[in-house]
Design a protein around this motif. Structure first.
Motif, PDB file in Angstrom:
ATOM      1  N   ARG A 252       0.836  -1.203   0.000  1.00 29.23           N
ATOM      2  CA  ARG A 252       0.000   0.000   0.000  1.00 29.23           C
ATOM      3  C   ARG A 252       0.873   1.256   0.000  1.00 29.23           C
ATOM      4  NH1 ARG A 252      -5.502  -0.671   3.103  1.00 29.23           N
ATOM      5  NH2 ARG A 252      -5.331  -2.405   1.651  1.00 29.23           N
ATOM      6  N   TYR A 253       1.976   1.204   0.754  1.00 33.31           N
ATOM      7  CA  TYR A 253       2.850   2.378   0.853  1.00 33.31           C
ATOM      8  C   TYR A 253       3.568   2.635  -0.475  1.00 33.31           C
ATOM      9  CZ  TYR A 253       6.000   5.758   2.986  1.00 33.31           C
ATOM     10  OH  TYR A 253       6.668   6.919   3.309  1.00 33.31           O
ATOM     11  N   THR A 254       3.950   1.592  -1.183  1.00 36.01           N
ATOM     12  CA  THR A 254       4.704   1.760  -2.433  1.00 36.01           C
ATOM     13  C   THR A 254       3.800   1.914  -3.643  1.00 36.01           C
ATOM     14  OG1 THR A 254       4.904  -0.659  -2.624  1.00 36.01           O
ATOM     15  CG2 THR A 254       6.728   0.517  -1.583  1.00 36.01           C
ATOM     16  N   ASP A 255       2.496   1.927  -3.425  1.00 37.65           N
ATOM     17  CA  ASP A 255       1.551   2.214  -4.501  1.00 37.65           C
ATOM     18  C   ASP A 255       1.511   3.729  -4.694  1.00 37.65           C
ATOM     19  OD1 ASP A 255      -0.660   2.704  -6.120  1.00 37.65           O
ATOM     20  OD2 ASP A 255      -1.885   1.146  -5.198  1.00 37.65           O
ATOM     21  N   GLU A 280      12.790 -13.490   7.069  1.00 40.92           N
ATOM     22  CA  GLU A 280      12.478 -13.865   5.683  1.00 40.92           C
ATOM     23  C   GLU A 280      11.660 -12.767   5.002  1.00 40.92           C
ATOM     24  OE1 GLU A 280      10.275 -17.446   3.145  1.00 40.92           O
ATOM     25  OE2 GLU A 280      10.394 -17.541   5.328  1.00 40.92           O
ATOM     26  N   ALA A 281      10.646 -12.257   5.703  1.00 44.38           N
ATOM     27  CA  ALA A 281       9.821 -11.189   5.130  1.00 44.38           C
ATOM     28  C   ALA A 281      10.618  -9.899   5.010  1.00 44.38           C
ATOM     29  CB  ALA A 281       8.587 -10.969   6.005  1.00 44.38           C
ATOM     30  N   ARG A 282      11.470  -9.615   5.976  1.00 46.23           N
ATOM     31  CA  ARG A 282      12.276  -8.392   5.916  1.00 46.23           C
ATOM     32  C   ARG A 282      13.197  -8.399   4.695  1.00 46.23           C
ATOM     33  NH1 ARG A 282      14.199  -7.595  12.253  1.00 46.23           N
ATOM     34  NH2 ARG A 282      12.118  -7.209  13.130  1.00 46.23           N
ATOM     35  N   TYR A 283      13.849  -9.537   4.472  1.00 49.42           N
ATOM     36  CA  TYR A 283      14.708  -9.644   3.290  1.00 49.42           C
ATOM     37  C   TYR A 283      13.882  -9.495   2.004  1.00 49.42           C
ATOM     38  CZ  TYR A 283      18.965 -11.094   5.749  1.00 49.42           C
ATOM     39  OH  TYR A 283      20.092 -11.125   6.541  1.00 49.42           O
ATOM     40  N   ASN A 284      12.662  -9.990   2.052  1.00 48.66           N
ATOM     41  CA  ASN A 284      11.809  -9.900   0.860  1.00 48.66           C
ATOM     42  C   ASN A 284      11.507  -8.450   0.493  1.00 48.66           C
ATOM     43  OD1 ASN A 284      10.010 -11.143  -1.202  1.00 48.66           O
ATOM     44  ND2 ASN A 284       8.418 -10.156  -0.004  1.00 48.66           N
ATOM     45  N   PHE A 285      11.344  -7.598   1.509  1.00 51.05           N
ATOM     46  CA  PHE A 285      11.101  -6.183   1.221  1.00 51.05           C
ATOM     47  C   PHE A 285      12.314  -5.553   0.531  1.00 51.05           C
ATOM     48  CE2 PHE A 285       8.260  -6.469   5.162  1.00 51.05           C
ATOM     49  CZ  PHE A 285       7.161  -6.786   4.393  1.00 51.05           C
ATOM     50  N   GLY A 286      13.519  -5.952   0.959  1.00 48.08           N
ATOM     51  CA  GLY A 286      14.727  -5.470   0.300  1.00 48.08           C
ATOM     52  C   GLY A 286      14.808  -5.942  -1.144  1.00 48.08           C
ATOM     53  N   PHE A 292      12.062  -3.025  -8.018  1.00 46.10           N
ATOM     54  CA  PHE A 292      11.581  -1.718  -8.483  1.00 46.10           C
ATOM     55  C   PHE A 292      12.685  -1.007  -9.277  1.00 46.10           C
ATOM     56  CE2 PHE A 292       8.614  -1.570  -4.566  1.00 46.10           C
ATOM     57  CZ  PHE A 292       7.576  -2.144  -5.284  1.00 46.10           C
ATOM     58  N   ARG A 293      13.893  -1.014  -8.741  1.00 40.17           N
ATOM     59  CA  ARG A 293      14.994  -0.338  -9.415  1.00 40.17           C
ATOM     60  C   ARG A 293      15.322  -1.011 -10.744  1.00 40.17           C
ATOM     61  NH1 ARG A 293      18.868   0.871  -4.172  1.00 40.17           N
ATOM     62  NH2 ARG A 293      17.811   2.781  -3.538  1.00 40.17           N
ATOM     63  N   ALA A 294      15.345  -2.319 -10.741  1.00 41.11           N
ATOM     64  CA  ALA A 294      15.684  -3.044 -11.967  1.00 41.11           C
ATOM     65  C   ALA A 294      14.651  -2.813 -13.065  1.00 41.11           C
ATOM     66  CB  ALA A 294      15.801  -4.542 -11.668  1.00 41.11           C
ATOM     67  N   ASP A 302      11.960   4.461  -4.302  1.00 39.99           N
ATOM     68  CA  ASP A 302      12.180   5.491  -3.277  1.00 39.99           C
ATOM     69  C   ASP A 302      11.238   5.304  -2.091  1.00 39.99           C
ATOM     70  OD1 ASP A 302      14.145   6.601  -4.843  1.00 39.99           O
ATOM     71  OD2 ASP A 302      12.858   8.184  -5.666  1.00 39.99           O
ATOM     72  N   LEU A 303       9.974   4.982  -2.379  1.00 39.52           N
ATOM     73  CA  LEU A 303       9.009   4.749  -1.297  1.00 39.52           C
ATOM     74  C   LEU A 303       9.393   3.529  -0.467  1.00 39.52           C
ATOM     75  CD1 LEU A 303       5.726   5.460  -3.305  1.00 39.52           C
ATOM     76  CD2 LEU A 303       6.569   6.804  -1.369  1.00 39.52           C
ATOM     77  N   ALA A 304       9.837   2.471  -1.132  1.00 37.46           N
ATOM     78  CA  ALA A 304      10.258   1.261  -0.421  1.00 37.46           C
ATOM     79  C   ALA A 304      11.453   1.555   0.482  1.00 37.46           C
ATOM     80  CB  ALA A 304      10.607   0.161  -1.424  1.00 37.46           C
ATOM     81  N   ARG A 305      12.375   2.354  -0.025  1.00 35.80           N
ATOM     82  CA  ARG A 305      13.568   2.680   0.763  1.00 35.80           C
ATOM     83  C   ARG A 305      13.201   3.503   1.990  1.00 35.80           C
ATOM     84  NH1 ARG A 305      19.213   2.085   0.101  1.00 35.80           N
ATOM     85  NH2 ARG A 305      19.988   2.437   2.200  1.00 35.80           N
ATOM     86  N   GLN A 306      12.171   4.344   1.870  1.00 38.49           N
ATOM     87  CA  GLN A 306      11.720   5.120   3.027  1.00 38.49           C
ATOM     88  C   GLN A 306      11.322   4.201   4.183  1.00 38.49           C
ATOM     89  OE1 GLN A 306       8.561   7.756   1.818  1.00 38.49           O
ATOM     90  NE2 GLN A 306       9.814   8.796   0.265  1.00 38.49           N
ATOM     91  N   LEU A 307      10.548   3.155   3.876  1.00 40.36           N
ATOM     92  CA  LEU A 307      10.118   2.236   4.936  1.00 40.36           C
ATOM     93  C   LEU A 307      11.290   1.468   5.520  1.00 40.36           C
ATOM     94  CD1 LEU A 307       6.738   0.648   3.725  1.00 40.36           C
ATOM     95  CD2 LEU A 307       7.099   2.403   5.458  1.00 40.36           C
ATOM     96  N   ILE A 308      12.205   1.034   4.659  1.00 40.17           N
ATOM     97  CA  ILE A 308      13.360   0.265   5.140  1.00 40.17           C
ATOM     98  C   ILE A 308      14.266   1.145   5.992  1.00 40.17           C
ATOM     99  CG2 ILE A 308      15.462  -0.925   4.374  1.00 40.17           C
ATOM    100  CD1 ILE A 308      13.800  -2.042   2.042  1.00 40.17           C
ATOM    101  N   ASP A 309      14.483   2.388   5.572  1.00 39.48           N
ATOM    102  CA  ASP A 309      15.325   3.312   6.354  1.00 39.48           C
ATOM    103  C   ASP A 309      14.653   3.694   7.674  1.00 39.48           C
ATOM    104  OD1 ASP A 309      17.260   3.287   4.435  1.00 39.48           O
ATOM    105  OD2 ASP A 309      16.683   5.199   3.515  1.00 39.48           O
ATOM    106  N   LEU A 310      13.313   3.717   7.681  1.00 40.12           N
ATOM    107  CA  LEU A 310      12.573   4.112   8.879  1.00 40.12           C
ATOM    108  C   LEU A 310      12.867   3.181  10.047  1.00 40.12           C
ATOM    109  CD1 LEU A 310      10.387   6.028  10.036  1.00 40.12           C
ATOM    110  CD2 LEU A 310       8.667   4.422   9.176  1.00 40.12           C
ATOM    111  N   VAL A 311      13.214   1.928   9.747  1.00 43.19           N
ATOM    112  CA  VAL A 311      13.470   0.937  10.803  1.00 43.19           C
ATOM    113  C   VAL A 311      14.933   0.485  10.796  1.00 43.19           C
ATOM    114  CG1 VAL A 311      11.100   0.098  10.972  1.00 43.19           C
ATOM    115  CG2 VAL A 311      12.603  -0.855   9.222  1.00 43.19           C
ATOM    116  N   ASN A 312      15.792   1.302  10.179  1.00 48.80           N
ATOM    117  CA  ASN A 312      17.219   0.956  10.096  1.00 48.80           C
ATOM    118  C   ASN A 312      17.407  -0.454   9.529  1.00 48.80           C
ATOM    119  OD1 ASN A 312      18.022   3.440  11.325  1.00 48.80           O
ATOM    120  ND2 ASN A 312      17.481   2.568  13.321  1.00 48.80           N
ATOM    121  N   GLY A 313      16.698  -0.718   8.449  1.00 47.79           N
ATOM    122  CA  GLY A 313      16.695  -2.066   7.882  1.00 47.79           C
ATOM    123  C   GLY A 313      17.630  -2.273   6.719  1.00 47.79           C
TER     124      GLY A 313
END
Length: 479
Positions: A252-255, A280-286, A292-294, A302-313
């Motif tokens: 929903r966030y990356t839509d 496993e799910a965390r790695y899947n988000f990465g 997306f980039r590929a 960019d939206l996906a990276r926001q969520l990952i950076d938000l949790v130092n992931g």
């Protein structure tokens, strides 16, 4: 007075069951007579009268659990019973599955359609084509079942029951040429399973709360009190339920069409939900970020990276770009494996996966479990036969498992999809073959003890996870 005079005018009235049976006999004679007169085959066309009678007598017990207010809409169940009464059990099974799919789609629409799509369709590119309920038909039956199971619309037991009906519909119904004999009790039982698991199953407590939560998140910007209330709900959420919810939030966030209020809500809830999400799910988000980039979807990346950076992931980002390629190949392989003509379309994708693994060595840590379970799923076959050109590739991939991956393979019977497959004869044969391939790779003491227990288990392999001793061994290993 003659005590032996018989009473006059006593007529034996046939019972309702006898009348129905006589009606079936008359109808069969009429239909087969028309076929014979037209020069058409009559032998083996209709199921025997006794089996039809059993079905007609048994359906009443199953229908007793179907609420009256729902019966008026169950047209496929009517067609199923009529087809069964005529003697066309294969067509009856087809109609039963149609009713099952229809009811599951209703459950999805009444729950949260967008959330379902975000969880059920693993491919970001394919998910773009899923907008409204008319697009549900774009998902195959396997994805429909898996998605319903993952978001809690059907239970694990319900999944296995319905997956068996799906399998039989594919290989024993009018949907596919076959010589399988069905009986009346089987059909009646499957009707009961459809009613119990697809039509009348209530939401469990957590699923009901998730439904309310999803509605709140997209309604309006949430205040601090509601955020705190929802975050407290996350505290005891196990990964099996946290992972799909996180996947839904991530999708929903990356839509790019999601409104700013919903984006704010997801950002505020994401850190507390992240604590409950599996690695496993965390790695899947990465990996999805890499996709997306590929694919050139920079805004989504960019939206996906926001969520990952938000949790130092950042540690969950793939170390190599090939991670998303392997993940894509796995998803495509599973999709192809569960579709028609897989014997011909499956081998090229299997060879591509083999090349990716062979060229680069180790499987990225975040993909390891998904990779092992995916390879085992296709190796066990779809229950109809072995894909001969693909099977040697799967054997080769399994022989490359390291001890850690072999340990995952040994415990794969605890996975719902694998356990469901192990109900069928072909996968059971391949399971024994799998044990032979991984036995020498198991180096840990607990793995060897579990391996020994699995080998001497007297029941069918899909029941392994229900054995108290084996359950205790797995708990000790994972604890």
């Amino acid at each position: 007075m003659n005590e032996h005079l018989e009473p006059r005018g006593v007529v034996e009235v046939p019972t309702q069951a006898e009348t129905a049976f006589q009606g079936l006999q008359s109808f069969e004679a009429l239909v087969l007579g028309v076929l014979a007169k037209s020069g058409l085959p009559t032998d083996g066309i209709l199921v025997g009268l006794d089996e039809r009678h059993v079905l007609m007598e048994s359906t009443g017990f199953a229908l007793a659990k179907l609420p009256v207010d729902k019966r008026g809409h169950a047209s496929y169940i009517s067609k199923m019973i009529i087809a069964g009464a005529v003697g066309l059990f294969d067509a009856a099974l087809n109609y039963l599955w149609d009713e099952t799919v229809l009811e599951l789609r209703k459950r999805v629409v009444n729950f949260d359609l967008q959330y379902f799509y975000e969880v059920a369709e693993k491919s970001d590119s394919k998910r773009k084509d899923l907008k409204d309920e008319n697009d549900l038909s774009k998902l195959d039956d396997q994805k429909l079942l898996n998605g319903c199971r993952e978001i809690g619309l059907i239970s694990d037991i319900g999944f296995q029951e319905l997956d068996l009906i799906r399998y039989m519909r594919n290989w024993a119904s009018a949907a596919h040429p076959n010589q399988v004999q069905l009986d009346g009790l089987q059909l009646a039982h499957w009707l009961g399973a459809c009613i119990k698991h697809a039509i009348t199953l209530p939401y469990d407590q957590i699923t009901a709360q998730v439904k309310k939560l999803l509605a709140k998140v997209k309604e309006k910007r949430l205040d601090d009190g509601v955020i705190k209330e929802i975050s407290s709900f996350f505290v005891n959420l196990p990964p099996v339920q946290a992972d799909p919810l996180a996947s839904g939030f991530f999708g929903r966030y990356t839509d790019v069409t999601t409104g700013p209020e919903t984006l704010d809500n997801v950002r505020r809830l994401w850190p507390d939900l992240w604590k409950q999400v599996s690695d496993e799910a965390r790695y899947n988000f990465g990996i999805r970020l890499g996709r997306f980039r590929a694919n050139g979807d920079q805004e989504q990346a960019d939206l996906a990276r926001q969520l990952i950076d938000l949790v130092n992931g950042a540690t969950y980002l793939p170390s190599e770009e090939r991670a998303w390629e392997i993940d894509t190949a796995l998803d495509e392989l599973i999709d192809t494996h569960n579709n028609w003509n897989n014997f011909y379309t499956e081998p090229p994708i299997a060879r591509r996966l083999q090349e990716l693994v062979g060229q680069h060595g180790d499987i990225p840590e975040g993909l390891s479990r998904k990779y092992v379970l995916g390879v085992i799923e296709v190796f066990l076959t779809n229950g109809n036969g072995v894909a001969r050109d693909a099977d040697p590739i799967y054997q080769d991939l399994i022989t490359r498992f390291n001890p850690s991956q072999a340990s995952v393979a040994l415990r794969s019977f605890t996975d719902t999809v694998i356990a469901s497959k192990l109900q069928w004869s072909f996968p059971q044969e391949k399971w024994a073959e799998l044990l032979g391939l991984i036995g020498s790779k198991l180096t840990g003491r607990s793995d060897r003890e579990l391996f020994d227990a699995v080998q001497v288990f007297p029941g069918q392999p899909h029941l392994l996870s229900k054995d108290p001793e084996i359950k205790a061994q797995i708990k000790r290993m994972e604890g």
